[in-house]
Design an enzyme around this catalytic site. Structure first.
Site, PDB file in Angstrom:
ATOM      1  CG  HIS A   1      -3.241   0.018  -1.753  1.00 39.42           C
ATOM      2  ND1 HIS A   1      -4.227  -0.271  -0.874  1.00 39.42           N
ATOM      3  CD2 HIS A   1      -2.899   1.318  -1.531  1.00 39.42           C
ATOM      4  CE1 HIS A   1      -4.473   0.807  -0.136  1.00 39.42           C
ATOM      5  NE2 HIS A   1      -3.681   1.779  -0.529  1.00 39.42           N
TER       6      HIS A   1
ATOM      7  CD  GLU B   1      -8.511  -3.397  -0.903  1.00 41.85           C
ATOM      8  OE1 GLU B   1      -9.230  -3.585   0.091  1.00 41.85           O
ATOM      9  OE2 GLU B   1      -7.474  -4.063  -1.129  1.00 41.85           O
TER      10      GLU B   1
ATOM     11  NE  ARG C   1       0.426  -6.695   0.419  1.00 40.47           N
ATOM     12  CZ  ARG C   1      -0.778  -6.249   0.841  1.00 40.47           C
ATOM     13  NH1 ARG C   1      -1.801  -6.259   0.020  1.00 40.47           N
ATOM     14  NH2 ARG C   1      -0.919  -5.800   2.067  1.00 40.47           N
TER      15      ARG C   1
ATOM     16  CG  ASP D   1      -1.653  -1.293   1.453  1.00 41.52           C
ATOM     17  OD1 ASP D   1      -1.924  -1.988   0.456  1.00 41.52           O
ATOM     18  OD2 ASP D   1      -1.934  -1.631   2.623  1.00 41.52           O
TER      19      ASP D   1
END
Ligand code: NAG
Length: 324
Positions: free
Chosen positions: A260, A199, A290, A35
């Site tokens: 993201h 999202e 990630r 993110d």
């Protein structure tokens, strides 16, 4: 002067280092790079990512410099309702100071996640204080959309249909929002792989157009990917004022679940860059496995954005324009 092979080799090495000074390879953050969000200000890039336990900022003068810079922890919180699962931090400059929007909840994951905001100073590495919770309902992944009339809060929460969707609300202050309106529901095949999810919204402005990129499908799949909303000039609160296209950026070259994302502008202000996460874990990942990647956004001849594809991790990329 004698031209020896050694001298030629030295000259070659010198030229290579001279032209490659602003180049870099991904990932910018190899672990816990989920993110990601970057701002460039005052000669520095500031990178924030999800670390679960606190909020950390990594700062460097070049994008490649972020790979080795030591993160600074700028926020921890022992208040039970927001003491754990710090997700999706984002830095936004509003009314002459920095604000940090993030999601957090109890240490038990994840039914208590809410969107929160910290108030800072003019220095991202300076002091921060808790300003407030933006909404009483479950909600995550907040961002700011800047329109000429107001700032809008865009985030992910559940629609009456029970789908994790994007919502939008007009902001009356950095910590207070008006009525939430449904902006985008995951209904298309590429938005519903492994679970219906919208999202991670991120606003982008270019050539007089306003866009919101977002992430679709479930993160524990390789189909976690970007979609795009393009504003048609109507009331930003209405779903009908936004046209959905996608997917616009998906798994490629071994980088799985590319999503993201955030957008940042190059040091000289001429380029928009896409920063996003991906994983090599087959089947996708929602955890710290990630890594953070960045690449330039290109533009098609009709003015629409072209996100290209995520390059292999060995690809040497030219750094953003205007880097030292
Ligand atoms: C990410 O950070 C968490 C919390 O500090 C830690 O437990 C985890 O091992 C990290 N993940 C990776 C892949 O390093």
């Amino acid at each position: 002067m004698l031209i020896t092979p050694a001298r030629i080799l030295w000259l070659f090495a010198f030229l290579v280092s001279a032209v490659s000074c602003a180049s870099f390879t991904n990932p910018l953050k190899a672990k816990n790079g989920s993110d990601p969000h970057i701002v460039y200000t005052g000669g520095y890039y500031y990178l924030v990512t999800t670390t679960w336990t606190n909020i950390q900022v990594t700062r460097a003068t070049t994008l490649g410099g972020l790979k080795t810079a030591t993160p600074t922890t700028i926020w921890t919180d022992s208040t039970a309702s927001r003491s754990g699962n710090f997700w999706a931090p984002e830095l936004h400059w509003i009314n002459d100071r920095w604000y940090l929007y993030y999601s957090a909840g109890t240490t038990a994951c994840c039914d208590n996640q809410r969107s929160h905001v910290l108030q800072g100073t003019t220095d991202i590495l300076g002091s921060w204080s808790y300003l407030g919770r933006l909404s009483a309902e479950w909600g995550i992944d907040s961002t700011i959309l800047r329109m000429s009339d107001a700032n809008y809060f865009v985030w992910s929460r559940f629609s009456p249909n029970g789908l994790q969707s994007l919502y939008i609300a007009k902001m009356t202050s950095p910590s207070v929002i008006g009525t939430p309106y449904l902006l985008s529901e995951p209904t298309l095949s590429w938005e519903t792989v492994g679970g219906a999810v919208n999202e991670g919204p991120a606003a982008m402005y270019h050539g007089g157009k306003t866009y919101i990129a977002y992430s679709a499908s479930y993160c524990w799949t390789e189909s976690y990917q970007l979609g795009l909303l393009t504003w048609n000039g109507g009331d930003p609160l209405l779903q009908s004022s936004w046209a959905k296209t996608g997917p616009v950026f998906s798994s490629s070259n071994g980088n799985l679940g590319t999503g993201h994302n955030g957008f940042f502008v190059s040091p000289d202000g001429t380029e928009i860059w896409n920063v996003y996460h991906a994983t090599t874990v087959s089947g996708g990942s929602c955890d710290g496995n990630r890594y953070t990647m960045a690449q330039k956004v290109n533009w098609n001849s009709d003015g629409t954005p072209n996100f290209g594809s995520a390059p292999s991790l060995s690809t040497v990329l030219q750094g953003p324009s205007g880097e030292p």
